[in-house]
Design an enzyme around this catalytic site. Structure first.
Site, PDB file in Angstrom:
ATOM      1  CG  ASP A   1      13.397  -0.224  12.195  1.00 28.89           C
ATOM      2  OD1 ASP A   1      13.307  -0.141  10.952  1.00 28.89           O
ATOM      3  OD2 ASP A   1      12.823  -1.121  12.857  1.00 28.89           O
TER       4      ASP A   1
ATOM      5  CD  GLU B   1      27.345  -0.243   7.390  1.00 20.43           C
ATOM      6  OE1 GLU B   1      27.954  -0.893   8.253  1.00 20.43           O
ATOM      7  OE2 GLU B   1      27.890   0.291   6.410  1.00 20.43           O
TER       8      GLU B   1
ATOM      9  CB  SER C   1      -0.995  -0.001   1.169  1.00 20.66           C
ATOM     10  OG  SER C   1      -0.352   0.232   2.389  1.00 20.66           O
ATOM     11  CG  ASN C   2       3.624   2.704   2.941  1.00 25.91           C
ATOM     12  OD1 ASN C   2       3.415   3.899   3.198  1.00 25.91           O
ATOM     13  ND2 ASN C   2       3.454   1.744   3.839  1.00 25.91           N
TER      14      ASN C   2
ATOM     15  CG  HIS D   1       9.701   1.551  12.083  1.00 24.31           C
ATOM     16  ND1 HIS D   1       9.796   0.181  11.964  1.00 24.31           N
ATOM     17  CD2 HIS D   1       9.442   1.792  13.386  1.00 24.31           C
ATOM     18  CE1 HIS D   1       9.613  -0.377  13.138  1.00 24.31           C
ATOM     19  NE2 HIS D   1       9.397   0.581  14.035  1.00 24.31           N
TER      20      HIS D   1
ATOM     21  NE  ARG E   1      21.450 -10.266   7.069  1.00 27.70           N
ATOM     22  CZ  ARG E   1      20.219 -10.695   7.357  1.00 27.70           C
ATOM     23  NH1 ARG E   1      19.205 -10.389   6.570  1.00 27.70           N
ATOM     24  NH2 ARG E   1      19.999 -11.434   8.405  1.00 27.70           N
TER      25      ARG E   1
HETATM   26  C1  GRF Z   1       3.904  -0.579   6.839  1.00 22.88           C
HETATM   27  O1  GRF Z   1       3.257  -0.473   8.081  1.00 22.88           O
HETATM   28  C2  GRF Z   1       5.333  -0.095   6.965  1.00 22.88           C
HETATM   29  O2  GRF Z   1       5.486   0.955   7.874  1.00 22.88           O
HETATM   30  C3  GRF Z   1       6.052  -1.312   7.481  1.00 22.88           C
HETATM   31  O3  GRF Z   1       5.448  -2.387   6.797  1.00 22.88           O
HETATM   32  C4  GRF Z   1       4.111  -2.032   6.427  1.00 22.88           C
HETATM   33  C5  GRF Z   1       4.017  -2.217   4.936  1.00 22.88           C
HETATM   34  O4  GRF Z   1       2.720  -2.040   4.457  1.00 22.88           O
HETATM   35  N1  GRF Z   1       7.473  -1.180   7.275  1.00 22.88           N
HETATM   36  P1  GRF Z   1       2.446  -1.979   2.902  1.00 22.88           P
HETATM   37  O5  GRF Z   1       2.999  -3.268   2.282  1.00 22.88           O
HETATM   38  O6  GRF Z   1       3.117  -0.756   2.335  1.00 22.88           O
HETATM   39  O7  GRF Z   1       0.948  -1.907   2.758  1.00 22.88           O
END
Ligand code: GRF
Length: 203
Positions: free
Chosen positions: A148, A145, A13-14, A112, A68
């Site tokens: 959050d 590095e 969604s972001n 975050h 990684r």
């Molecule tokens: C969001 O709450 C973001 O802050 C976190 O993961 C979630 C991702 O949501 N890092 P979406 O996939 O963007 O809907």
């Protein structure tokens, strides 16, 4: 034209909020060059395909430092192939290696769902409720590095109500995330701010 690379693991969604913001001019002079996921089944990849954006799955192979590094070498190669100049982590549920951070110095953003430095890591909204905070929110920050941890670009707040559950609080925070991420990207791309110590300040 700035070229964004979106990294996600889930619903996206972001990513879609960023896409809308480019479409309506809130993020000027930018385009999404590629959407990459470490999960082939991520809903966000399907959404990218239906918008005719390049969508790439680079699947996870173990969690140790060597795995990684190997995974991130492929990520860096893909981002370079698509000439990405700003990487946006949008629900990307994998810790990235130092080599990845160094490949894009101050060119990786993350969102975050808490007011950092409070409640880093998983289930930030539940952590906030359990702690009993009255104000919660989200943070867009540069990735360094540590998890959050990088320099904060911007934060948005929401009030926590007595009746909030993890679901209702997450929903309210997500609404703010969808405003915060486009604003933060536009600010970073505009070149009007610089990093001073841990602060992101106007030039
Ligand atoms: C969001 O709450 C973001 O802050 C976190 O993961 C979630 C991702 O949501 N890092 P979406 O996939 O963007 O809907």
């Amino acid at each position: 034209m700035h070229r964004l690379g979106i990294l996600l693991s889930g619903r996206g969604s972001n990513f879609l909020a960023i896409h809308r913001a480019i479409g309506d001019g809130r993020i000027p002079d930018a385009e999404i060059a590629v959407v990459i996921s470490n999960k082939a089944e991520a809903k966000g990849l399907d959404a990218a395909r239906s918008l005719d954006l390049p969508a790439v799955a680079i699947c996870q192979q173990g969690k140790g430092p060597a795995a990684r590094e190997e995974h991130d070498t492929k990520m860096i190669a893909a981002l370079t192939d698509y000439s990405v100049d700003l990487v946006c982590l949008a629900g990307y549920m994998r810790i990235i290696s130092p080599a990845f951070v160094q490949a894009f110095p101050n060119r990786i953003l993350n969102i975050h769902p808490s007011l950092l430095p409070a409640f880093p890591g998983l289930d930030a909204q539940q952590q906030a409720l359990d702690y009993g905070v009255k104000v919660a929110g989200c943070t867009v920050h540069f990735v360094d590095e540590a998890v959050d941890h990088g320099v904060i670009v911007l934060q948005k707040t929401v009030l926590v109500q007595d009746e909030d559950t993890s679901e209702t609080l997450s929903g309210k925070i997500l609404e703010q995330e969808h405003r915060a991420y486009p604003e933060a990207i536009a600010r970073v791309l505009s070149g009007t701010h610089r990093i001073v110590g841990r602060r992101y300040l106007p030039l």
